[in-house]
Design an enzyme around this catalytic site. Structure first.
Site: not given
Length: 162
Positions: A78, A81, A126, A129, A149
């Protein structure tokens, strides 16, 4: 005669409210994530595109991500984070213009319902976060049949050290 017509019209219009018009509410907005920051903190830490995608749930233009053609071994994390989201072994060329994966790292990607373009899609974010990643579809390759995607702006790539 007019009363009968009025009653029939009322019944007709009230019956038009079907299940297809009822939308599931997004639980992501109500969820407290382990990593929580103010909008100002996110703006300070992320590039404009990362902020737009991760925090405002936008979609980057297709074929613009530097990660689209990346073939190195490693882990996609991510951009907000650093949570590990996808392994390079699960990446495939979907032809859609966005990095695509057939499998996520279990527990690190969470899902929600999205109706932004008029029909139901499964949005991915995510799990740590809440940053918007992209969407998952049922038209991917084996073994899962899924196509995650993902916006490249939502990801950073960490190469294997071997």
């Amino acid at each position: 005669m007019y009363a009968k017509t009025f009653v029939i019209l009322c019944m007709l219009f009230s019956s038009c409210i079907g299940i297809s018009q009822k939308k599931e509410t997004s639980s992501k907005k109500d969820k407290a994530f382990p990593i929580t920051k103010t909008e100002a903190e996110w703006r300070k830490e992320l590039s404009d595109m990362e902020f737009y995608v991760l925090r405002k749930e936008a979609t980057e233009n297709p074929f613009t991500s530097e990660l689209l053609e990346n073939k190195e071994k490693g882990t996609y994390v991510c951009a907000g984070c650093g949570t590990e989201l996808f392994k390079s072994e699960t990446k495939f060329k979907s032809g859609t213009g966005w990095p695509s994966f057939y499998e996520e790292i279990k527990g690190n990607v969470a899902y929600d319902v999205d109706y932004k373009i008029g029909y139901k899609r499964t949005e991915e974010h995510c799990a740590n976060c809440g940053g918007h990643l992209g969407h998952v579809f049922d038209d991917g390759p084996k073994p899962t049949g899924l196509r995650h995607c993902i916006n490249g702006a939502a990801l950073n790539f960490v190469p294997d050290t071997k």
